[in-house]
Design an enzyme around this catalytic site. Sequence first.
Site, PDB file in Angstrom:
ATOM      1  N   ASP A 209      20.539   9.458  43.357  1.00  0.00           N
ATOM      2  CA  ASP A 209      19.667   9.341  42.194  1.00  0.00           C
ATOM      3  C   ASP A 209      18.268   9.856  42.512  1.00  0.00           C
ATOM      4  O   ASP A 209      17.736   9.607  43.598  1.00  0.00           O
ATOM      5  CB  ASP A 209      19.583   7.857  41.798  1.00  0.00           C
ATOM      6  CG  ASP A 209      18.781   7.645  40.528  1.00  0.00           C
ATOM      7  OD1 ASP A 209      19.315   7.976  39.457  1.00  0.00           O
ATOM      8  OD2 ASP A 209      17.642   7.170  40.615  1.00  0.00           O
ATOM      9  N   GLU A 251      30.632  12.309  59.392  1.00  0.00           N
ATOM     10  CA  GLU A 251      31.492  11.412  60.184  1.00  0.00           C
ATOM     11  C   GLU A 251      32.682  10.922  59.364  1.00  0.00           C
ATOM     12  O   GLU A 251      33.719  10.586  59.902  1.00  0.00           O
ATOM     13  CB  GLU A 251      30.708  10.168  60.628  1.00  0.00           C
ATOM     14  CG  GLU A 251      29.737  10.398  61.751  1.00  0.00           C
ATOM     15  CD  GLU A 251      28.923   9.123  61.990  1.00  0.00           C
ATOM     16  OE1 GLU A 251      29.495   8.010  61.953  1.00  0.00           O
ATOM     17  OE2 GLU A 251      27.698   9.257  62.187  1.00  0.00           O
TER      18      GLU A 251
HETATM   19  C1  GLC Z   1      17.995   8.829  37.215  1.00  0.00           C
HETATM   20  C2  GLC Z   1      19.095   8.143  36.437  1.00  0.00           C
HETATM   21  C3  GLC Z   1      18.487   7.429  35.292  1.00  0.00           C
HETATM   22  C4  GLC Z   1      17.514   6.395  35.819  1.00  0.00           C
HETATM   23  C5  GLC Z   1      16.479   7.030  36.748  1.00  0.00           C
HETATM   24  C6  GLC Z   1      15.744   5.992  37.548  1.00  0.00           C
HETATM   25  O1  GLC Z   1      17.378   9.811  36.486  1.00  0.00           O
HETATM   26  O2  GLC Z   1      20.072   9.077  36.058  1.00  0.00           O
HETATM   27  O3  GLC Z   1      19.438   6.819  34.470  1.00  0.00           O
HETATM   28  O4  GLC Z   1      16.854   5.777  34.771  1.00  0.00           O
HETATM   29  O5  GLC Z   1      17.080   7.885  37.683  1.00  0.00           O
HETATM   30  O6  GLC Z   1      16.566   5.464  38.541  1.00  0.00           O
END
Ligand code: GLC
Length: 534
Positions: A209, A251
């Site tokens: 993310d 790994e």
């Molecule tokens: C990314 C995710 C989103 C979230 C953001 C903060 O963009 O896809 O849904 O709100 O990160 O974690």
Amino acid sequence: MAAPTPHRSADWWRDAVIYQVYPRSFADGDGDGTGDLAGVRARLPYLAELGVDAVWFTPWYLSPLVDGGYDVADYRTIDPAFGTLADAEKLIAEARALGIRTVVDIVPNHVSDQHPWFRAALAAGPGSPERELFHFRPGRGEAGELPPNDWPSQFSGTTWTRVPDGEWYLHLFTPEQPDLNWDHPAVRAEHEDILRFWFERGVAGVRIDSAALLVKDPALPDYEEGTGRPPFIDQDALHDVYRSWRAVADEYGGVFVGEVWLPDAERFARYLRPDELHTAFNFNFLTCPWDAGRLRRSIDGTLAEHAPVGAPATWVLCNHDVTRTVTRYGRADTAFDFATKRFGTPTDLVLGARRARAAALLSLALPGSVYLYQGEELGLPEADIPRDRIKDPMHFRSGGTDPGRDGCRVPLPWEAGAPSHGFGARSEPWLPQPADWGEYAVDRQSADPDSMLSLYRAALRLRRGEPGFGDGPLTWLDAGDGVLAFRRTHGLVCVVNLAGAPAVLPPHERLLLASGPLGADGTLPADTAVWLRT
Ligand code: GLC
């Protein structure tokens, strides 16, 4: 017999079809209104029949769900709303037995303000080692009453919140999502341990993310808009993090897909060097308008930026953050942009669905892997959520102008006529489903050979059996203005008509699949795509 396809090999990710499950809205096993892992387990045969190679789960960890689970309080615990760690382990194993790999979602930029580290940092006070895991700073101004810098939030508003002892902490998203300090060795060690934790439970991949945001310029300087790269995005030191992560993944034979929103193609490709991430989402393609010239430039640009680093491209039409494809393509402005989302935008869903069907055949024919977001295969439109039911912080932080992202997160319809359209909720699901949701239900579409679901099933089946699709070369054919036509290997040709008028198909042996009916004279109508064998 067709040659064996790479789908089942160690290189599976180079041309996989990966289905994104938003667990809260996929299927509700216990009927409490929130989707859960029991619901997913019960629906695994559906995913196997659809023909996907892997499932990516948006965060399922313990979370106050302020940002839909992207505010994680404990990475090694499943949120009780979704189930238990034992459920996740069973799910991973059952999916694998059906030939479906699991990809989990790791959120390294920030944690929940309920995470034990942040609670300890608040309690320990200024100057403590606990605070060094985050970005705590004194304020500016005479009494420290001004935030330490001027960085804008990814969700509008400020990126700093003041705590009672006077210090401020940084959060690129909501105040409930404090940013971690990636210069701290404990932060790095903890995340490598989290990766191992999930790889050891049999996951095949990890979605990262906000992958370009982790490392900040250590001086936390003000950002003057238009003066180059912001001090909180794409810092060079971030590549060291991913090199260490890659060593961990290797790994276990695990793979990464990064959420890397970067306009600069060369900077983007750096994340895909052979010792860093395997793949990253193609947001250039996702945001591209329905326009032949723009799409061709996006495709060419994508292939050109991936080639030097040897990484496969990904093709993405939508996800849990953006407007659903049939809605976006049915509007005057068919591009996607967070900044322009508004309530009440006029939409032609018939036109949008026609284009979305054509776009499905386009993206599934391009070289690389493809991401499908749950409900995309049902042609679900963006739902209008009544203002008093909206949960997404993006809506609130915009001061109410942005409808937010809940419209693409509505619980799925499985059975027309059943309570909660077969989602499983005994009463009202956590987000309201539109009254006509049953028209999109899986059972209804399964019975209709012309449905969106039938198109996706046929396309995935063909793609899986055809060695010419997936990874490999692409050659453009000249099919006239506004028509995208390209050849893959093994005689496969894809033609997409974005011109306003019918187009003549190139000579071919056989029509393999069409996104809609052809003209009586065999021409390809506007907003229609075909796969041909030549
Ligand atoms: C990314 C995710 C989103 C979230 C953001 C903060 O963009 O896809 O849904 O709100 O990160 O974690």
